[in-house]
Design a protein around this motif. Structure first.
Motif, mmCIF file in Angstrom:
data_model
loop_
_atom_site.group_PDB
_atom_site.id
_atom_site.type_symbol
_atom_site.label_atom_id
_atom_site.label_comp_id
_atom_site.label_asym_id
_atom_site.label_seq_id
_atom_site.Cartn_x
_atom_site.Cartn_y
_atom_site.Cartn_z
ATOM 1 N N UNK A 219 -10.143 0.489 -1.849
ATOM 2 C CA UNK A 219 -8.979 0.980 -0.840
ATOM 3 C C UNK A 219 -8.222 2.050 -1.565
ATOM 4 N N UNK A 220 -8.151 2.027 -2.704
ATOM 5 C CA UNK A 220 -7.248 3.169 -3.440
ATOM 6 C C UNK A 220 -7.694 4.665 -3.005
ATOM 7 N N UNK A 223 -6.351 4.775 0.591
ATOM 8 C CA UNK A 223 -5.156 5.120 0.475
ATOM 9 C C UNK A 223 -4.662 6.488 0.260
ATOM 10 N N UNK A 227 -2.530 9.121 2.007
ATOM 11 C CA UNK A 227 -1.483 9.897 1.633
ATOM 12 C C UNK A 227 -1.748 11.608 1.803
ATOM 13 N N UNK A 343 -9.582 8.402 -8.106
ATOM 14 C CA UNK A 343 -10.497 7.371 -7.480
ATOM 15 C C UNK A 343 -11.853 7.784 -7.104
ATOM 16 N N UNK A 395 7.277 4.481 5.280
ATOM 17 C CA UNK A 395 5.724 3.869 4.940
ATOM 18 C C UNK A 395 5.801 2.540 6.115
ATOM 19 N N UNK A 396 4.313 2.239 6.122
ATOM 20 C CA UNK A 396 4.092 1.169 6.842
ATOM 21 C C UNK A 396 4.422 -0.050 6.017
ATOM 22 N N UNK A 397 5.583 -0.767 6.369
ATOM 23 C CA UNK A 397 6.351 -1.079 5.565
ATOM 24 C C UNK A 397 6.283 -2.734 5.463
ATOM 25 N N UNK A 398 5.472 -2.969 4.697
ATOM 26 C CA UNK A 398 5.352 -4.825 4.340
ATOM 27 C C UNK A 398 6.547 -4.904 3.283
ATOM 28 N N UNK A 399 6.897 -4.061 2.653
ATOM 29 C CA UNK A 399 7.911 -4.119 1.645
ATOM 30 C C UNK A 399 9.473 -4.023 1.835
ATOM 31 N N UNK B 28 3.713 -9.790 -6.562
ATOM 32 C CA UNK B 28 3.216 -8.619 -7.042
ATOM 33 C C UNK B 28 3.208 -8.488 -8.419
ATOM 34 N N UNK B 35 -7.222 -1.870 -10.680
ATOM 35 C CA UNK B 35 -8.040 -1.225 -9.580
ATOM 36 C C UNK B 35 -8.032 -2.135 -8.407
ATOM 37 N N UNK B 37 -6.980 -4.528 -5.176
ATOM 38 C CA UNK B 37 -5.992 -4.550 -4.245
ATOM 39 C C UNK B 37 -4.664 -5.147 -4.676
ATOM 40 N N UNK B 40 -3.082 -2.515 -6.534
ATOM 41 C CA UNK B 40 -2.749 -1.258 -5.666
ATOM 42 C C UNK B 40 -1.168 -1.716 -4.837
ATOM 43 N N UNK B 43 1.289 -0.822 -7.200
ATOM 44 C CA UNK B 43 1.261 0.645 -7.514
ATOM 45 C C UNK B 43 2.180 1.323 -6.451
ATOM 46 N N UNK B 44 1.847 0.621 -5.267
ATOM 47 C CA UNK B 44 2.784 1.347 -3.998
ATOM 48 C C UNK B 44 4.408 0.932 -4.296
ATOM 49 N N UNK B 45 4.468 -0.387 -4.642
ATOM 50 C CA UNK B 45 5.724 -0.823 -4.888
ATOM 51 C C UNK B 45 6.572 0.167 -5.775
ATOM 52 N N UNK B 47 5.536 3.569 -6.350
ATOM 53 C CA UNK B 47 5.746 4.494 -5.718
ATOM 54 C C UNK B 47 6.860 4.649 -4.823
ATOM 55 N N UNK B 48 6.958 3.348 -3.902
ATOM 56 C CA UNK B 48 8.064 3.437 -2.925
ATOM 57 C C UNK B 48 9.443 3.404 -3.589
ATOM 58 N N UNK B 51 10.248 6.963 -4.879
ATOM 59 C CA UNK B 51 10.620 7.805 -3.673
ATOM 60 C C UNK B 51 12.002 7.608 -3.180
#
Lengths: 403, 388
Positions: A219-220, A223, A227, A343, A395-399, B28, B35, B37, B40, B43-45, B47-48, B51
């Protein structure tokens, strides 16, 4: 009231030479700029055949300038001030324009152009009048007409006089979308994003195609490609990404072909699928990040055998570039740091130990004829997932709640 | 009713920030380098968060190195520059009033053969750009000056110093922004800053997260070697939950700044006025050139500041003796000494530090309690005003 830069003057790139099509080009550029500057609702864009003005209407110019640098089709642009066609007003405006720059210790000259011949002062007179006024009203500024640090440009036009002091180079090229559409084969490496960038610079709209082989690629890796496309949207606005499920095709090739021919066949399968997607999405060319002689699949012999699956134009913008040049450009356009993330992509996983560097077309066709790949290719095309990425989207933002 | 006036020591975390921390830590929790999900997502957290923080600080995401807090970031800036550029030169310029997390690394470097110039400050607690200009040498590799002093709130002339350093491209400029962030704006680009330090728990984030801004092109030798996280600059599994919480805290703090900075300035002015009306106190914070949230005053002689802190605590009013970090040692305030108020007064410094959550209704009862404490303690010790 303090006078400030109130507009940005934009000079077109190559398209000024494009005679009849110019209107189309200018309108597309305007559209691309408007999209780019959506975050600044108060601006207005005025356009004419030879230049464009962004009226700031109170919006800040620094972030707008930063964004304009990424729009193809702009040769250069300048902060500008407009005033009445009246000598005193022109003098004051020119002074205000230079005062907004760090001018101390610098040299300057005035270059006036009188487009509107009704204006009672000739260009040389205007140069003299305005130059003298600036000299009187500033400290630490001297005249140098040969190589000035600051060139105060004055244009007296019908609708008013425009003053600019500093030209900023644009990205050049042609407005994205004015040259048609092409599919970009995007691997996740350093090269293909740069190829996409250069294709867009020549006015192409691109749709990216990526081959995804779970569970061999993670998946990375996917991703990472998302990106990369997101970064390319900085230059291209809105880009579709087609993610092709490629595992079955790859396994069939790997099992059914002699090891040293699996790579070349995989490449042929990718190009076939990309070509099918191209037809479906009404594009007229395929862009790849291939360069000559870097790896086994990029010898001229390989390229010949791979390219044999289609007569669609395959554009290879990097073909003449050195690896170092490509890396440098990847850094400049902001894709390098994403590309180097470690990756696996589908190209690296199934790489045979000793691929043929000079594959024979006859042999490839012979081995492939013993496989029935067509249904698998069709299935891959049909199951392709399409994502649309837009620079403006967050971001497609679930967070979202967490931030 | 509690009156918390020790926000420069640490702030109370915003409830939303604690919630975000709890959610990230429980859902999380994976290692961002893993590696799978879940890794990942972590990692996205991360990165966000990077940013968002970069955008709010007006820098690039690649210029942010997350650390465990302000102390680590300051150590990293100073020692990282010293190791990386030691062949270029071995001279560092800083001030006499820096936080210990800047001053102590400088002392350590002195033991290793570096030379450090500690610039004195004026009575207002400020250095001047001219002092920096005079102290600069060919072998000066770093100038480190705090933005807002943590003890008295003096705002240093960062932009002017930056202008001086613009003519010395080989000298790097580090700014400790721990006290200033969210309270006193700073234009990083205009000031020519190469490195700056931020700590989450000073703006209602949580302890355990901070960052060092490292301008693109500046190289630092890592202090913490290991798995190569943070682009090889700071190893150690990232504290994702605290970093996400820091991103949120910074957003909320900057929103509070936009909304409430005027009110905070008025609040400080009212505090200063109320304290000035107590004749036995000496105010150490200058009215001009000081941050909107820090007030320092000295108690009358004979009153021990730590006893005074405990006396106020009885009324649930919380203040500090100079800076919290050094308040367990009985020593005069370094900043007050540098400002030249004399040793006695420097030993009796008390700091009130505000946040956007403090209210003007607190001033009256708090000032009354301060007066009462002075009265009570003067009676106990029986001494008053025999020494200034």
């Amino acid at each position: 009231m303090e006078m400030k830069y109130d507009r940005i003057l934009i000079r077109y790139g190559e398209m000024t030479t494009k005679g009849k099509n110019r209107n189309l080009f200018v309108r597309r550029l305007r559209q691309n700029i408007a999209r780019k500057l959506r975050a600044f609702p108060r601006i207005d864009i005025e356009y004419m055949h030879d230049r464009m003005y962004i009226l700031l209407n109170g919006e800040p110019h620094e972030p707008i300038i930063a964004k304009l640098k990424t729009v193809f089709g702009i040769h250069s642009f300048s902060l500008a001030m407009k005033c009445e066609n009246e000598l005193e007003a022109v003098k004051e405006t020119a002074l205000a324009a230079i005062r907004q720059l760090p001018y101390r210790g610098k040299t300057f000259k005035v270059s006036a152009r009188r487009v509107n011949k009704q204006f009672p002062y000739r260009s040389e007179e205007l140069n003299h009048e305005v130059g003298a006024h600036i000299l009187r009203q500033t400290d630490g500024l001297t005249v140098n007409v040969r190589e000035p640090d600051i060139d105060v440009r004055i244009e007296v036009r019908q609708d008013g006089t425009y003053v600019t002091c500093h030209d900023i180079f644009g990205a050049g090229g042609l407005p994205v979308g004015t040259s048609g559409k092409a599919m970009l084969m995007l691997s996740g490496g350093i090269d293909s994003p740069v190829a996409g960038y250069l294709a867009m610079k020549r006015g192409l709209e691109i749709e990216a195609v990526h081959f995804f082989s779970p569970p061999f690629t993670s998946e990375r890796a996917k991703q990472k490609v998302i990106d990369l496309v997101k970064q390319l949207t900085v230059y291209g606005g809105r880009i579709k990404l087609h993610i092709v499920p490629f595992t079955e095709v790859q396994q069939a090739i790997y099992q059914g072909m002699p090891n040293e021919y699996s790579l070349i066949s995989t490449r042929r399968a990718m190009l076939k699928i990309t070509d099918a997607l191209r037809r479906r999405h009404r594009a007229l060319a395929i862009v790849t990040g291939e360069s000559l002689g870097q790896v086994a699949s990029q010898t001229l012999e390989s390229m010949y055998v791979i390219n044999d699956v289609t007569n669609t134009p395959v554009l290879r913008p990097l073909v003449s570039m050195d690896k170092m040049e490509i890396i440098e450009m990847a850094k400049q356009i902001g894709t390098h740091d994403i590309s180097i993330l470690p990756y696996e992509d589908c190209c690296t996983i199934f790489t045979p130990r000793a691929p043929k560097t000079k594959p024979k077309k006859k042999k490839v066709l012979h081995y492939e004829s013993q496989l029935d790949l067509a249904p698998l290719l069709e299935k891959a095309v049909n199951d392709t997932e399409t994502i649309v990425l837009d620079e403006q989207d967050g971001q497609v933002d679930e967070f979202a709640d967490l931030f | 009713m509690m009156i918390y006036l020790d926000n420069s020591a640490t702030t109370k975390p915003f409830p939303e920030v604690v919630d975000a921390f709890a959610t990230v830590a429980s859902h999380y929790f994976a290692n961002p380098s893993s590696l799978h999900g879940l890794g990942m997502k972590a990692e996205r957290l991360l990165r966000q968060a990077r940013e968002q923080i970069a955008a709010m600080l007006d820098v690039k995401p690649s210029e942010i190195v997350f650390t465990s807090g302000g102390t680590e970031a300051n150590n990293f800036a100073i020692k990282g520059v010293a190791w990386q550029y030691r062949r270029r030169g071995r001279h560092i310029i800083t001030t006499e009033i820096e936080h210990p997390s800047v001053a102590e690394p400088c002392r350590q470097l002195e033991e290793l053969g570096f030379e450090v110039t500690y610039l004195p400050v004026g009575p207002d607690g400020r250095v001047s750009a001219e002092q920096v200009a005079r102290a600069l040498r060919d072998d000066t590799i770093l100038v480190s000056v705090m933005h807002v002093n943590n003890e008295v709130g003096a705002v240093q002339p960062i932009e002017e110093i930056g202008a001086v350093l613009a003519r010395h491209p080989k000298t790097l400029f580090h700014v400790d922004r721990v006290q200033g962030i969210g309270k006193v704006p700073l234009d990083v680009k205009r000031c020519g800053i190469d490195l700056f330090t931020v700590s989450a728990h000073k703006f209602h984030g949580l302890r355990g997260a901070g960052l060092l801004y490292v301008r693109d092109g500046v190289r630092l030798t890592p202090l913490i070697a290991g798995g190569g996280q943070e682009r090889q600059l700071r190893s150690g599994t990232e504290n994702v939950a605290a970093i996400v919480a820091m991103a949120k805290a910074l957003r909320l703090a900057l929103e509070r700044y936009e909304r409430d900075i005027g009110r905070l300035r008025e609040l400080k002015a009212e505090w200063l006025q109320a304290l000035a009306a107590i004749p036995s106190l000496s105010i150490n914070t200058a009215e001009r050139g000081s941050a909107p949230h820090i007030i320092n005053f000295s108690l009358p002689s004979g009153i021990k500041p730590e006893v005074f802190v405990h006396e106020l605590e009885k009324s649930e009013i919380y203040v500090s003796t100079t800076s919290a970090c050094s308040s367990k040692r009985r020593a005069p305030s370094k900043t007050l000494l540098a400002m030249g108020v004399g040793e006695g007064r420097a030993e009796r410094g008390i700091r009130i530090s505000l946040s956007f959550d403090n209210r003007r209704e607190e001033i009256k009862p708090a000032v009354a309690a301060i007066q009462q404490a002075i009265k009570t303690l003067s009676e106990v010790t029986g001494s008053h005003g025999d020494e200034v």
